[in-house]
Design a protein around this motif. Structure first.
Motif, mmCIF file in Angstrom:
data_model
loop_
_atom_site.group_PDB
_atom_site.id
_atom_site.type_symbol
_atom_site.label_atom_id
_atom_site.label_comp_id
_atom_site.label_asym_id
_atom_site.label_seq_id
_atom_site.Cartn_x
_atom_site.Cartn_y
_atom_site.Cartn_z
ATOM 1 N N GLY A 156 -4.765 -0.314 57.171
ATOM 2 C CA GLY A 156 -4.533 1.168 56.669
ATOM 3 C C GLY A 156 -5.276 1.921 57.173
ATOM 4 O O GLY A 156 -6.187 1.943 57.977
ATOM 5 N N GLU A 157 -5.297 3.221 56.325
ATOM 6 C CA GLU A 157 -6.145 4.361 56.710
ATOM 7 C C GLU A 157 -7.701 4.393 56.100
ATOM 8 O O GLU A 157 -8.656 4.182 56.715
ATOM 9 N N ALA A 158 -7.674 4.604 54.823
ATOM 10 C CA ALA A 158 -8.952 4.259 54.024
ATOM 11 C C ALA A 158 -8.735 4.246 52.705
ATOM 12 O O ALA A 158 -7.786 4.345 51.934
ATOM 13 N N PRO A 159 -9.786 3.614 51.986
ATOM 14 C CA PRO A 159 -9.575 3.423 50.106
ATOM 15 C C PRO A 159 -9.312 4.767 49.779
ATOM 16 O O PRO A 159 -9.804 6.071 49.973
ATOM 17 N N GLY A 160 -8.401 4.587 48.626
ATOM 18 C CA GLY A 160 -8.190 5.710 47.728
ATOM 19 C C GLY A 160 -9.103 5.450 46.530
ATOM 20 O O GLY A 160 -10.051 4.641 46.481
ATOM 21 N N GLU A 163 -8.834 1.730 44.977
ATOM 22 C CA GLU A 163 -9.648 0.673 45.856
ATOM 23 C C GLU A 163 -11.059 1.014 45.970
ATOM 24 O O GLU A 163 -11.749 0.156 45.686
ATOM 25 N N PRO A 169 -9.012 -3.233 49.383
ATOM 26 C CA PRO A 169 -7.898 -2.230 49.779
ATOM 27 C C PRO A 169 -6.571 -2.511 49.320
ATOM 28 O O PRO A 169 -6.132 -3.611 48.857
ATOM 29 N N PHE A 170 -5.890 -1.595 49.442
ATOM 30 C CA PHE A 170 -4.584 -1.587 48.888
ATOM 31 C C PHE A 170 -4.227 -2.141 47.457
ATOM 32 O O PHE A 170 -3.470 -3.299 47.415
ATOM 33 N N ASN A 196 -8.965 -1.523 56.430
ATOM 34 C CA ASN A 196 -8.948 0.055 56.681
ATOM 35 C C ASN A 196 -9.490 0.320 57.973
ATOM 36 O O ASN A 196 -10.564 -0.229 58.297
ATOM 37 N N HIS A 276 3.402 4.347 56.718
ATOM 38 C CA HIS A 276 2.173 3.877 55.669
ATOM 39 C C HIS A 276 3.101 3.736 53.990
ATOM 40 O O HIS A 276 4.006 4.582 53.998
#
Ligand code: URA
Length: 318
Positions: A156-160, A163, A169-170, A196, A276
């Motif tokens: 994926g892209e990056a933690p939110g 996360e 992650p995710f 990520n 995504h």
């Protein structure tokens, strides 16, 4: 080809020599990427100090297995990475995951050496301060989760925010959708590996919520961790979730709308770009869900996973 020069050479040289060659090539690749220092775990140093390991009867003529001489002491692997799951070893004829004969087979790493190297990589990432702003704002480094022997890896892209809070992650809304997709494929999160491009949540100074896309500098700084994760996991298929994941792994290409559903290659590994999950949350159209599902069916096909009639028709047009 990664780690050795040709099948002929691989047959001719001993497995130990090949492992050394792989290590040298890996170090040279790191050096080329600007890495100047490599942290080595004490277990690895101990293993290197041992006499050359014996070559175990090869599983196939081209795939000798190196057995380490490291005593079978418990490897320092985080508990959630270690439990053996329902993914059969790659050398067996698997029911769940199989691999097309044409897929290049990576040089198999000794499980103890691999687990130690992975733990060492994780330990290094967890204390990373290469992006001072992200190191200062993060709650947790989000390294990755799942089975380090899985043939299937999602990027994926990056933690939110979720996360960052949980260190996994995710796990937020997009993550729950990704989990559903994985489960609809007949798998569990524990059977695949998820990571990520960025291991830290992109900071949003002055804002208490919200996400932002990683900058090119942040991506360039963090991507070596992902490269090393992939080198160790040696997945048979990579799924890049969204444009940023594709950009991180393949460099700038065309947009994800054009790219999705078309096989690409990352260092000899087939890579499927797809949308995504957060895009699917923003755009609830069935047509977009169907596209992602078609991409996952292609991934299952590539891994020779069994596909039921129900799975095949999941989002089929009526
Ligand atoms: N989106 C991502 O790309 N990665 C996560 O871990 C969570 C949301």
């Amino acid at each position: 080809m990664r780690g050795w020069v040709s099948v002929y050479d691989a047959r001719m040289s001993s497995g130990y020599d090949q492992l050394l060659d792989s290590t040298i090539q890996h170090l040279e690749a790191l050096k080329a990427r600007g890495v100047r220092h490599v942290a080595v775990a004490p277990e690895t140093l101990r293993a290197l100090a041992q006499p050359a390991p014996r070559l175990v009867a090869p599983a196939s003529p081209t795939a000798p297995v190196i057995q380490s001489t490291v005593p079978p002491a418990p490897a320092p692997v985080p508990a959630r990475l270690s439990p053996p799951v329902a993914v059969p070893p790659r050398t067996e004829s698997p029911a769940l995951f199989s691999v097309e004969a044409s897929t290049p087979s990576a040089f198999p790493l000794d499980p103890v050496v691999k687990a130690a190297a992975f733990a060492e990589l994780r330990a290094r990432a967890l204390v990373c301060v290469k992006c001072p702003n992200l190191a200062a704002s993060r709650k947790r480094v989000v390294f990755g989760v799942g089975n380090i022997d899985s043939p299937l890896m999602f990027v994926g892209e990056a933690p939110g925010a979720d996360e960052d809070q949980q260190g996994e992650p995710f796990v937020g809304k997009a993550g729950q959708l990704l989990t559903k997709i994985i489960e609809t494929m007949g798998l569990s999160r524990a059977e695949v590996y998820i990571a990520n491009i960025l291991k830290c949540r992109p900071d949003t100074p002055g804002e208490s919520a919200g996400n932002r896309k990683p900058t090119p500098e942040e991506m360039a700084t963090c991507i070596p961790y992902l490269h090393e994760q992939i080198d160790l996991i040696q997945p048979k298929v990579l799924v890049a979730l969204g444009g940023t994941a594709v950009e991180g792994l393949l460099g700038k290409t065309v947009g994800i709308t054009k790219l999705r559903g078309t096989w690409k290659t990352y260092r000899n590994i087939p890579l499927m770009p797809t949308y995504h999950p957060s895009y699917l949350l923003r755009n609830q159209a069935l047509s977009e869900k169907r596209k992602v599902w078609e991409d996952m069916l292609a991934v299952m096909d590539k891994l020779l996973m069994p596909i039921s009639e129900k799975q095949r028709k999941f989002f089929a047009k009526s």
